[in-house]
Scaffold this motif. Structure first.
Motif, PDB file in Angstrom:
ATOM      1  N   TYR A 189      29.842  16.049 -53.094  1.00 31.51           N
ATOM      2  CA  TYR A 189      29.719  15.836 -51.658  1.00 31.51           C
ATOM      3  C   TYR A 189      28.377  15.236 -51.276  1.00 31.51           C
ATOM      4  O   TYR A 189      28.254  14.615 -50.229  1.00 31.51           O
ATOM      5  N   GLY A 192      29.286  11.546 -51.706  1.00 34.35           N
ATOM      6  CA  GLY A 192      30.151  11.105 -50.611  1.00 34.35           C
ATOM      7  C   GLY A 192      29.404  10.952 -49.306  1.00 34.35           C
ATOM      8  O   GLY A 192      29.617   9.981 -48.563  1.00 34.35           O
ATOM      9  N   SER A 193      28.494  11.882 -49.003  1.00 33.48           N
ATOM     10  CA  SER A 193      27.702  11.792 -47.773  1.00 33.48           C
ATOM     11  C   SER A 193      26.771  10.588 -47.807  1.00 33.48           C
ATOM     12  O   SER A 193      26.588   9.904 -46.794  1.00 33.48           O
ATOM     13  N   CYS A 196      28.746   7.513 -46.980  1.00 34.37           N
ATOM     14  CA  CYS A 196      28.980   7.413 -45.530  1.00 34.37           C
ATOM     15  C   CYS A 196      27.725   6.897 -44.819  1.00 34.37           C
ATOM     16  O   CYS A 196      27.810   6.057 -43.910  1.00 34.37           O
ATOM     17  N   ILE A 318      35.711  10.439 -41.047  1.00 35.85           N
ATOM     18  CA  ILE A 318      36.279  10.456 -42.391  1.00 35.85           C
ATOM     19  C   ILE A 318      37.757  10.073 -42.358  1.00 35.85           C
ATOM     20  O   ILE A 318      38.219   9.232 -43.129  1.00 35.85           O
ATOM     21  N   MET A 330      35.682  11.532 -50.035  1.00 35.30           N
ATOM     22  CA  MET A 330      34.949  12.341 -49.065  1.00 35.30           C
ATOM     23  C   MET A 330      35.716  13.606 -48.730  1.00 35.30           C
ATOM     24  O   MET A 330      35.123  14.680 -48.553  1.00 35.30           O
TER      25      MET A 330
END
Length: 488
Positions: A189, A192-193, A196, A318, A330
């Protein structure tokens, strides 16, 4: 949701338990199941601490708070750093001085078994409720994506599915599987963050930094707010963040279980201080996502942008705007955050139950004809069922879920921390003085959380901890004086 998203999620849900169990090895005793083998590296414990502390509430709530208030969680992390330093040098030597299964063993040694069980019961109840909020929040992004793809499932089914996958590797691999899975999940994560953040930065208009700075989105603290209603004013963030970190990492079994598994005091300190840096970096990353989402929505307020709660902002991005594949990654990251904190909670609650209620647990195991390891797994199953039931009872309110979860935990943090401090600094204090004060302080803090609303707003969770400490010391001091006078 596309087939690529489903493929990514399926790959994650298949690979994670197998990889965690491969790294953990086979558990042959209750001690190994609850404590590991004492050979886990400090960096894995560090990542596990960060993953356990942050959870889904952090992943979905911090961007929502940053959307409206800027980088305030980074300011709170400064208090966390101070608090961890205090724990590393004042509390960890207590835990490393003898063989302990639970954080509350020390209270038992200092004040007796009744005080130990009272503190452990408080942990179990508050952790059950706080983790139920986390589990419910972790299910929301998945529910939103499935609804958008016309594949909606009842919340009970989603909650049960998350729990079953988590239970698989927790029951088989014990604490070692929890630590290794936490490390893997945190990396997922975090990546994934960061992805983003990169996408939002790429889509941002020219001069974004100047715009954000002019709008005060880089501010670390909140200034224009009524006293005691925000956890992000300079005093609340630094003092309150320090107290929160000392309480959570010094007296909460959820965190203390990790440092009890360290090879030595030095490794425990490295893991603890490293986690302070890691959580600060994660807060900065997620806050960056939040302020860029504010730009993404043209600087609109929460309600102008069509969101009922802050926790809806990042999940909506998301579900609706990430490209296929990355959206699945994500979502897997959101599930990773949920499962990481969930497995850690199950392990910590099982260890507290087995360690602090050893006599009734031994009796029950004999009645059921189970070994220590078998009974420990039964206890894990019991707490898993209780968490699913409690999570199903929660309905999302207008307040951020991360603040709700922290407020529930704070009801026990204040009296608990004050009990440890009193035990260390008040040589003449006895259980007959402390136990009644503790037993009264916790329900008073629950009432304060529910009904103490200065300026019409809930009391900030950091001040709830401070109030709990003051209440316990006041009640214990009053009882001590009364007892002294009655013996004259």
């Amino acid at each position: 949701m596309t087939s690529a998203d489903l493929l990514v999620m399926l790959a994650y849900l298949t690979a994670l338990p197998l990889l965690a169990l491969g790294l953990a090895g086979r558990q042959t005793s209750a001690t190994a199941y609850l404590e590991g083998h004492g050979d886990l590296p400090w960096w894995a414990l560090c990542l596990s601490l960060v993953a356990t502390e942050t959870s889904t509430l952090t992943l979905i709530s911090v961007p929502g708070i940053a959307y409206g208030s800027g980088m305030v969680f980074v300011g709170l992390a400064l208090g966390y750093l101070i608090g961890r330093a205090i724990v590393a040098w004042k509390f960890l030597p207590l835990y490393q001085s003898g063989k302990m299964l639970s954080a509350y063993d020390w209270l038992g040694q200092r004040f007796g078994a009744s005080m130990q069980r009272m503190a452990s019961s408080t942990f179990l109840i508050t952790r059950l409720l706080a983790e139920a909020v986390r589990l419910f929040a972790g299910m929301l992004p998945l529910a939103a994506m499935l609804d958008a793809a016309h594949m909606g499932l009842p919340h009970a089914v989603l909650l049960g599915g998350i729990m079953l996958v988590t239970l698989f590797y927790t029951l088989c691999g014990g604490l070692r599987a929890v630590v290794w899975s936490d490390s893997i999940q945190f990396g997922l994560y975090l990546f994934g963050s960061a992805a983003c953040l990169a996408l939002l930065w790429h889509a941002a208009p020219a001069g974004v930094l100047h715009t954000l700075q002019a709008a005060g989105r880089f501010d670390l603290f909140v200034y224009n707010t009524p006293p005691f209603t925000s956890s992000f004013t300079p005093l609340a963030a630094l003092l309150g963040g320090t107290v929160l970190s000392v309480a959570s990492h010094g007296t909460d079994q959820l965190m203390v279980q990790r440092v009890l598994a360290a090879r030595c005091l030095r490794d425990a300190r490295l893991a603890l201080m490293g986690s302070a840096v890691g959580v600060g970096l994660l807060f900065a990353l997620l806050s960056g996502v939040g302020v860029l989402l504010w730009m993404h929505h043209g600087g609109a307020s929460l309600h102008q942008a069509g969101f009922a709660t802050p926790d809806a902002i990042f999940p909506a991005y998301i579900a609706q705007e990430l490209p296929s594949g990355l959206r699945g990654l994500m979502l897997a990251g959101v599930l990773a955050a949920t499962m990481g904190s969930l497995s850690a909670t199950l392990s910590a609650m099982t260890a507290a139950t087995m360690g602090d209620f050893a006599v009734p647990c031994a009796w029950a195991a004999r009645r059921l004809g189970l070994s220590g390891l078998g009974f420990a797994r039964v206890i894990t199953l019991f707490w898993a069922g209780a968490l699913v039931v409690c999570a199903g009872m929660f309905a999302q309110g207008s307040q951020s879920a991360v603040l709700v979860g922290l407020s529930i935990a704070a009801c026990g943090y204040g009296p608990m921390l004050a009990s440890f401090i009193a035990g260390m600094t008040w040589p003449g204090l006895k259980a007959r003085t402390l136990a009644p004060a503790f037993g009264l302080s916790v329900p008073l803090m629950v009432l304060a959380m529910m009904y103490l609303h200065p300026y019409g707003k809930p009391l900030a969770f950091v001040w709830l901890i401070v109030l709990g400490m003051i209440t316990l010391f006041g009640l214990a001091g009053l009882r001590y004086v009364i007892q002294k006078r009655s013996h004259r």
